[in-house]
Write a protein that holds these residues in place. Structure first.
Motif, PDB file in Angstrom:
ATOM      1  N   ILE A  93      -3.833  -3.007 -15.314  1.00 49.40           N
ATOM      2  CA  ILE A  93      -3.853  -3.407 -13.896  1.00 49.40           C
ATOM      3  C   ILE A  93      -5.234  -3.164 -13.308  1.00 49.40           C
ATOM      4  N   ASP A  94      -5.668  -4.018 -12.385  1.00 46.66           N
ATOM      5  CA  ASP A  94      -6.936  -3.828 -11.694  1.00 46.66           C
ATOM      6  C   ASP A  94      -6.822  -2.707 -10.672  1.00 46.66           C
ATOM      7  N   ALA A  95      -7.955  -2.106 -10.355  1.00 53.16           N
ATOM      8  CA  ALA A  95      -7.940  -0.971  -9.436  1.00 53.16           C
ATOM      9  C   ALA A  95      -7.992  -1.389  -7.976  1.00 53.16           C
ATOM     10  N   ASP A  96      -8.311  -2.653  -7.714  1.00 51.46           N
ATOM     11  CA  ASP A  96      -8.600  -3.039  -6.334  1.00 51.46           C
ATOM     12  C   ASP A  96      -7.360  -3.515  -5.585  1.00 51.46           C
ATOM     13  N   LEU A  97      -6.169  -3.294  -6.172  1.00 51.86           N
ATOM     14  CA  LEU A  97      -4.890  -3.628  -5.549  1.00 51.86           C
ATOM     15  C   LEU A  97      -4.691  -5.129  -5.382  1.00 51.86           C
ATOM     16  N   GLN A  98      -5.500  -5.907  -6.108  1.00 54.63           N
ATOM     17  CA  GLN A  98      -5.239  -7.351  -6.123  1.00 54.63           C
ATOM     18  C   GLN A  98      -3.997  -7.632  -6.967  1.00 54.63           C
ATOM     19  N   ASP A  99      -3.764  -6.752  -7.928  1.00 51.61           N
ATOM     20  CA  ASP A  99      -2.538  -6.826  -8.706  1.00 51.61           C
ATOM     21  C   ASP A  99      -1.585  -5.789  -8.132  1.00 51.61           C
ATOM     22  N   ASP A 196       1.789 -13.750  -6.024  1.00 49.84           N
ATOM     23  CA  ASP A 196       0.679 -14.182  -5.178  1.00 49.84           C
ATOM     24  C   ASP A 196      -0.369 -13.083  -5.196  1.00 49.84           C
ATOM     25  N   ARG A 197      -1.565 -13.439  -5.608  1.00 54.37           N
ATOM     26  CA  ARG A 197      -2.614 -12.433  -5.737  1.00 54.37           C
ATOM     27  C   ARG A 197      -3.213 -12.129  -4.376  1.00 54.37           C
ATOM     28  N   ALA A 198      -3.246 -10.838  -4.064  1.00 55.98           N
ATOM     29  CA  ALA A 198      -3.730 -10.424  -2.750  1.00 55.98           C
ATOM     30  C   ALA A 198      -5.244 -10.375  -2.728  1.00 55.98           C
ATOM     31  N   GLU A 199      -5.757 -10.061  -1.551  1.00 54.54           N
ATOM     32  CA  GLU A 199      -7.191  -9.864  -1.405  1.00 54.54           C
ATOM     33  C   GLU A 199      -7.559  -8.489  -1.947  1.00 54.54           C
ATOM     34  N   ARG A 200      -8.795  -8.320  -2.348  1.00 59.91           N
ATOM     35  CA  ARG A 200      -9.282  -7.000  -2.753  1.00 59.91           C
ATOM     36  C   ARG A 200      -9.139  -6.037  -1.576  1.00 59.91           C
ATOM     37  N   ALA A 201      -8.571  -4.841  -1.817  1.00 55.84           N
ATOM     38  CA  ALA A 201      -8.276  -3.915  -0.716  1.00 55.84           C
ATOM     39  C   ALA A 201      -9.549  -3.397  -0.062  1.00 55.84           C
TER      40      ALA A 201
HETATM   41 MG    MG Z   1     -10.481  -7.851  -8.105  1.00 51.54          MG
END
Ligand code: MG
Ligand code: UDP
Length: 316
Positions: A93-99, A196-201
């Protein structure tokens, strides 16, 4: 260990605490009898990410960190995590909460239905620039059309994989990693869920265009020979055209006598041939560079510090 979560970290200072909080609020209610571990790989961050990770590790024994000696790139960071993960299932999982971590129970549920890989496919993506979305869309489609294995389109590395697949990945020592392609290559039963992929937090993307182009070329060269063949086909095509032009020249010289010794046609054919040759050499060069990288057999990464036992099998 029942579940390992692998999180590559590159300058994610603003996101780490929130990510940790959200991961726990998802993983704890899952009440996994075997427990879980969070493996953070610090990929040469230049901010305070490492300090935050060490802080978490000091408070929570389920938090493991691996501090790489420099920035090796996202794919290598994930590989470092995979090499150390002990879970029966592994989430990337990515760290930026996009996932969204909230999808993890869903991914695992699907896996329990009898799949070895469940990847999360982006239905839409917010926040990324128009150019990024467009190039990504184009890249996945080109790749899908020139490779024999079916690499899913619009899918990043966010997924759950079983121990079998992790073992499979460890058998693939290639230097230029394109993990989502490798996982497709491995096979077994695979499926997906959509999100739905969110924006980078917070913070900024660590994927510069340079890194994206490198990843795209790694994916293409590792999973397709079509560009090499295109060079050959292009060569034949150009030679064919040159032959026809030759015929036409002779025809005008000897039959119609309408012959103008002119350099434009000469220049055009020289430039055209030169261009095709350079492109072909360049394509061969891309493959050659990767060949030589693999021949050197350097370690993929070096670890400068970790709270994980280092006795497990050395990374190839
Ligand atoms: Mg990202
Ligand atoms: N990342 C990394 N090394 C890098 C670039 C990125 O470990 O050189 C990590 C980053 O911290 C994040 C994930 O890879 O957890 C995805 O990166 P990012 O969000 O910057 O990419 P994007 O979502 O913009 O494609």
């Amino acid at each position: 260990m029942e579940l390992s979560v692998i999180i590559p970290i590159y300058n994610e200072e603003p996101n780490i605490d929130e990510l940790y909080r959200r991961l726990l609020s998802v993983l704890e209610p899952m009440a996994l009898p075997g427990g879980f571990e969070l493996i953070f790989i610090n990929d040469g961050s230049r901010d305070q990410s490492l300090a935050l990770l060490m802080n978490l590790a000091a408070r929570d024994p389920r938090v493991r960190y691996i501090d790489l000696s420099r920035n090796f790139g996202h794919q290598i960071a994930v590989t470092a995590g995979l090499d150390r993960a002990t879970g029966e299932a592994v989430v990337i999982i990515d760290a930026d909460l996009q996932d969204p971590p909230e999808l993890i129970p869903l991914l695992r549920q699907k896996m329990l239905e009898g799949y070895e890989v469940v990847y999360a496919k982006r239905r839409s993506r917010q926040g990324d620039s128009m150019a990024k979305k467009l190039t990504a869309r184009l890249f996945y489609r080109i790749l899908a059309s020139i490779t024999h294995i079916s690499i899913p389109v619009d899918t990043g590395d966010f997924r759950i994989i079983s121990r079998k697949v992790v073992e499979g990945l460890r058998l693939m020592p290639e230097q230029n990693k394109f993990i989502r392609g490798q996982i497709s290559w491995i096979g077994y039963r695979q499926t997906y869920i959509e999100y739905d992929r969110a924006e980078r937090a917070g913070g900024e993307t660590g994927y510069t265009y340079r890194k994206m182009i490198r990843l795209a070329l790694d994916g293409i060269t590792a999973f397709s020979d079509v560009p090499l063949k295109a060079a050959t086909i292009g060569g034949f095509l150009v030679s064919g055209i040159a032959f026809l032009v030759g015929l036409y020249t002779m025809y005008s010289r000897f039959v119609t006598h309408d012959y103008q010794p002119g350099w434009p046609s000469l220049m055009v054919s020289i430039l055209f041939l030169g261009g095709v040759q350079l492109i072909s050499v360049g394509i061969i060069g891309e493959y050659m560079a990767r060949l030589s990288a693999n021949v050197r057999q350097r370690p993929l990464y070096l670890i400068s510090d970790t709270n994980l036992p280092l006795v497990s099998a050395p990374a190839k």
